[in-house]
Design an enzyme around this catalytic site. Structure first.
Site, PDB file in Angstrom:
ATOM      1  N   TYR A  54       0.825  -1.216   0.000  1.00 58.33           N
ATOM      2  CA  TYR A  54       0.000   0.000   0.000  1.00 58.33           C
ATOM      3  C   TYR A  54       0.859   1.267   0.000  1.00 58.33           C
ATOM      4  O   TYR A  54       1.774   1.414   0.815  1.00 58.33           O
ATOM      5  CB  TYR A  54      -0.929   0.029   1.225  1.00 58.33           C
ATOM      6  CG  TYR A  54      -1.690   1.338   1.338  1.00 58.33           C
ATOM      7  CD1 TYR A  54      -2.705   1.630   0.438  1.00 58.33           C
ATOM      8  CD2 TYR A  54      -1.354   2.282   2.294  1.00 58.33           C
ATOM      9  CE1 TYR A  54      -3.382   2.823   0.502  1.00 58.33           C
ATOM     10  CE2 TYR A  54      -2.027   3.488   2.371  1.00 58.33           C
ATOM     11  CZ  TYR A  54      -3.045   3.760   1.464  1.00 58.33           C
ATOM     12  OH  TYR A  54      -3.699   4.958   1.531  1.00 58.33           O
ATOM     13  N   HIS A  84      -3.804  16.539  -2.997  1.00 56.76           N
ATOM     14  CA  HIS A  84      -4.231  16.722  -1.602  1.00 56.76           C
ATOM     15  C   HIS A  84      -4.056  18.157  -1.109  1.00 56.76           C
ATOM     16  O   HIS A  84      -4.397  18.458   0.040  1.00 56.76           O
ATOM     17  CB  HIS A  84      -3.462  15.754  -0.695  1.00 56.76           C
ATOM     18  CG  HIS A  84      -3.984  14.346  -0.747  1.00 56.76           C
ATOM     19  ND1 HIS A  84      -4.073  13.638  -1.925  1.00 56.76           N
ATOM     20  CD2 HIS A  84      -4.451  13.509   0.217  1.00 56.76           C
ATOM     21  CE1 HIS A  84      -4.564  12.437  -1.678  1.00 56.76           C
ATOM     22  NE2 HIS A  84      -4.798  12.333  -0.385  1.00 56.76           N
ATOM     23  N   ASN A 196       0.626  11.391   5.659  1.00 58.75           N
ATOM     24  CA  ASN A 196       0.021  10.575   6.715  1.00 58.75           C
ATOM     25  C   ASN A 196       0.700  10.926   8.029  1.00 58.75           C
ATOM     26  O   ASN A 196       1.908  10.737   8.188  1.00 58.75           O
ATOM     27  CB  ASN A 196       0.240   9.091   6.418  1.00 58.75           C
ATOM     28  CG  ASN A 196      -0.959   8.436   5.770  1.00 58.75           C
ATOM     29  OD1 ASN A 196      -0.968   7.248   5.565  1.00 58.75           O
ATOM     30  ND2 ASN A 196      -1.981   9.202   5.437  1.00 58.75           N
ATOM     31  N   TYR A 281     -17.539  31.119  46.276  1.00 54.72           N
ATOM     32  CA  TYR A 281     -16.707  30.053  45.729  1.00 54.72           C
ATOM     33  C   TYR A 281     -15.618  30.577  44.792  1.00 54.72           C
ATOM     34  O   TYR A 281     -14.516  30.007  44.722  1.00 54.72           O
ATOM     35  CB  TYR A 281     -17.563  29.055  44.942  1.00 54.72           C
ATOM     36  CG  TYR A 281     -18.432  28.152  45.775  1.00 54.72           C
ATOM     37  CD1 TYR A 281     -18.442  28.215  47.163  1.00 54.72           C
ATOM     38  CD2 TYR A 281     -19.257  27.211  45.161  1.00 54.72           C
ATOM     39  CE1 TYR A 281     -19.245  27.384  47.907  1.00 54.72           C
ATOM     40  CE2 TYR A 281     -20.070  26.373  45.905  1.00 54.72           C
ATOM     41  CZ  TYR A 281     -20.062  26.457  47.278  1.00 54.72           C
ATOM     42  OH  TYR A 281     -20.866  25.630  48.014  1.00 54.72           O
ATOM     43  N   ARG A 284     -12.991  31.489  47.304  1.00 53.60           N
ATOM     44  CA  ARG A 284     -12.611  30.438  48.248  1.00 53.60           C
ATOM     45  C   ARG A 284     -12.114  29.167  47.552  1.00 53.60           C
ATOM     46  O   ARG A 284     -11.260  28.456  48.079  1.00 53.60           O
ATOM     47  CB  ARG A 284     -13.819  30.101  49.130  1.00 53.60           C
ATOM     48  CG  ARG A 284     -13.497  29.163  50.248  1.00 53.60           C
ATOM     49  CD  ARG A 284     -14.616  28.888  51.241  1.00 53.60           C
ATOM     50  NE  ARG A 284     -15.916  29.392  50.904  1.00 53.60           N
ATOM     51  CZ  ARG A 284     -17.057  28.690  51.015  1.00 53.60           C
ATOM     52  NH1 ARG A 284     -17.002  27.432  51.413  1.00 53.60           N
ATOM     53  NH2 ARG A 284     -18.220  29.218  50.742  1.00 53.60           N
ATOM     54  N   PHE A 330      -1.946   7.015  11.977  1.00 53.68           N
ATOM     55  CA  PHE A 330      -2.322   8.360  11.540  1.00 53.68           C
ATOM     56  C   PHE A 330      -3.597   8.851  12.209  1.00 53.68           C
ATOM     57  O   PHE A 330      -3.924  10.036  12.130  1.00 53.68           O
ATOM     58  CB  PHE A 330      -2.521   8.376  10.022  1.00 53.68           C
ATOM     59  CG  PHE A 330      -3.453   7.293   9.546  1.00 53.68           C
ATOM     60  CD1 PHE A 330      -4.813   7.342   9.803  1.00 53.68           C
ATOM     61  CD2 PHE A 330      -2.954   6.207   8.847  1.00 53.68           C
ATOM     62  CE1 PHE A 330      -5.657   6.333   9.389  1.00 53.68           C
ATOM     63  CE2 PHE A 330      -3.807   5.193   8.414  1.00 53.68           C
ATOM     64  CZ  PHE A 330      -5.168   5.254   8.685  1.00 53.68           C
ATOM     65  N   GLU A 416     -12.469   5.711   5.042  1.00 52.86           N
ATOM     66  CA  GLU A 416     -12.096   6.371   6.299  1.00 52.86           C
ATOM     67  C   GLU A 416     -13.386   6.682   7.052  1.00 52.86           C
ATOM     68  O   GLU A 416     -13.877   7.814   7.072  1.00 52.86           O
ATOM     69  CB  GLU A 416     -11.275   7.627   5.988  1.00 52.86           C
ATOM     70  CG  GLU A 416      -9.975   7.273   5.274  1.00 52.86           C
ATOM     71  CD  GLU A 416      -9.433   8.371   4.382  1.00 52.86           C
ATOM     72  OE1 GLU A 416      -9.921   9.517   4.489  1.00 52.86           O
ATOM     73  OE2 GLU A 416      -8.535   8.087   3.584  1.00 52.86           O
TER      74      GLU A 416
END
Length: 512
Positions: A54, A84, A196, A281, A284, A330, A416
């Site tokens: 791959y 990409h 990746n 609060y 404190r 990844f 994915e």
């Protein structure tokens, strides 16, 4: 500036902080080079073989079943990067882009990515010579790697895209040439190794961590000024109270506040005869809230340090057994969880700070301070709307603190099918820290005004230095004036660390 030498797998938060704050260039310790080159040789061997591997000699994602001829593997990697480069939105700040590059170097340095040392050297030289890729901030879902942002980073490596050099944005190839560098031609798997990974998400999360911790330190200081402004009690800071509970952050927060309030005349003036039994609060319980936030940030810090030292691309070249295996490192789920944790902490620090501001401007709660901290209320509104602004910022941070990691959406034709959303989970931390710093800056303005109303009594010496630093830029509010620039100045004093520097007292560190 001399480069910082990093040993992959052993990098500390302090080193990562130096890279972020100072934009320090980095080089990998040469002890990692043999493993890097051995993995690259194995990838070259696989690319020349007939067995499909791959990303080496196949397509990507849903196209992984398509075999690529050996003669086309270089074009495959180049096409991967160019296809990409689909990021949109504003550019990543330079210091963050440089941190991304350093993180990618660390991942390569683990010797499991299969890239040639020439690529490591080019990244190192780009950092040394100030060639910073222009990376759009939007487009990653935090799984299969931060694909789009890392592709924009890699585009410059191959002479494409855009880069900043000496403050000027120019084509990537020109920036390399101006810096005396040459682009590389990607070999088998090298483009995939670049894109990746979780380096975009991790860089943003680390930025949120470092800046968020600075905000937490400021919160301890500013809340101490607020305590004196409303003549609050320091009894809840007694060490044994916090030791009995045992949480580290709480113990450290109380200790820090005791140290910065030590010697306050304001505090000593009302130890006896004070009609109030307990403070609200927001006064404190400051150690319990801010200390708990510090503990959460530290938990996130441990995750992010591990991630910064990780090999997160795919496939990985394994040494035991001797295989090239497609996995899922990844997937940025750990980073997404860490970012969500930091977001919760930032939101809570701001929430309790806003309540302290509300306390100080309310004459029914502020122990004799004038309404809205103005000496002539009615004619003047004082800090009335500054407090409203902090309420708006607090509410915005509450919305931003909703978890991102639970918001998975399938991508890439359902290949994915579960993603982390770590990228925008980490990116939103920048906005949250800015909102928080505004809240703390406005709290400091109110608290300083409140302390000054207690004259001739004075606060502690460290807090006097803090107020003096504030007053060097911003005078007391005697009558209404145009406040927006002063709110910005106060925020900048907090964000820059100027207040912490003026304090002169050690505060808890995230790495301690």
């Amino acid at each position: 500036m001399s480069a910082l030498t990093l040993v992959p797998g052993q990098v500390s938060l302090a080193q990562l902080a130096e890279i972020y704050w100072n934009e320090t260039p980095v080089v990998l310790d040469h002890s990692c080079r043999p493993a890097v080159e051995a993995a690259a040789a194995r990838i070259a061997e696989a690319a020349a073989g007939d067995q499909p591997v791959y990303g080496v000699n196949t397509g990507f994602g849903k196209l992984a079943s398509l075999k690529i001829a050996a003669r086309d593997t270089s074009a495959l990697q180049r096409n991967l990067i160019l296809s990409h480069c689909c990021g949109v939105g504003p550019a990543v700040p330079r210091r963050l882009a440089r941190l991304m590059m350093a993180l990618k170097l660390l991942s390569f340095g683990r010797g499991a990515s299969g890239v040639r040392w020439a690529l490591v050297d080019l990244l190192q030289q780009m950092l040394a010579r100030g060639v910073t890729p222009v990376i759009p901030a939007q487009g990653s879902v935090g799984a299969s790697g931060d694909l789009a942002p890392l592709a924009h980073m890699t585009a410059v490596v191959i002479g494409e895209g855009e880069a900043e050099l000496n403050g000027t944005v120019m084509p990537g190839a020109h920036a390399l040439k101006m810096a005396g560098l040459e682009p590389v031609q990607l070999g088998p798997k090298e483009g995939l190794a670049f894109i990746n990974g979780t380096q975009f998400s991790t860089a943003y999360a680390l930025a949120g961590l470092f800046e968020g911790w600075c905000a937490a330190q400021n919160a301890l200081v500013v809340s101490a000024v607020s305590t004196d402004a409303i003549m609050g009690s320091t009894a809840p800071l007694q060490p044994e109270i916090h030791a009995l509970r045992g949480h580290r952050g709480q113990i450290e927060a109380a200790s820090a506040m005791r140290a910065v309030l030590q010697g306050s005349e304001i505090r000593e003036s009302h130890r006896e005869g004070d009609s109030r039994v307990q403070d609200p609060y927001c006064i404190r319980c400051q150690p319990q809230v801010t200390g708990a936030a510090m503990d959460v940030i530290r938990q996130a810090a441990a995750t992010l340090q591990t991630e910064a030292n990780a090999a997160t691309d795919n496939p990985l070249v394994l040494s035991d057994p001797d295989m090239i295996v497609s996995g899922g490192n990844f997937h940025a789920e750990p980073v997404g969880f860490a970012a969500d944790m930091i977001a919760l902490a930032l939101s809570e620090i701001g929430a309790i700070a806003q309540r302290r501001i509300a306390l100080m401007v309310d004459p029914t709660l502020s122990f004799d301070l004038p309404p809205f901290l103005t000496p002539d209320p009615g004619l003047n509104s004082g800090f009335m709307i500054a407090e409203v602004t902090t309420a708006a910022l607090m509410s915005e941070n509450k919305h931003l603190a909703n978890p991102c990691v639970t918001d998975s959406t399938p991508t890439s034709a359902n290949q994915e099918d579960h993603v982390s959303m770590a990228a925008h989970g980490a990116r939103r931390l920048t906005r949250m820290v800015e909102n928080l710093n505004y809240i703390l800056g406005i709290e400091l303005l109110c608290a300083a005004q409140g302390v000054e109303f207690r004259a001739p009594l004075v606060t502690s010496a460290p807090l006097q230095r803090v107020i003096a630093r504030l007053r060097a830029d911003i005078p007391p509010l005697a009558e209404d004036r145009y406040l927006a620039p002063e709110l910005q100045q106060a925020k900048d004093l907090v964000a820059s660390g100027a207040i912490l520097e003026a304090l002169g007292v050690p505060l808890p560190e995230v790495t301690a």
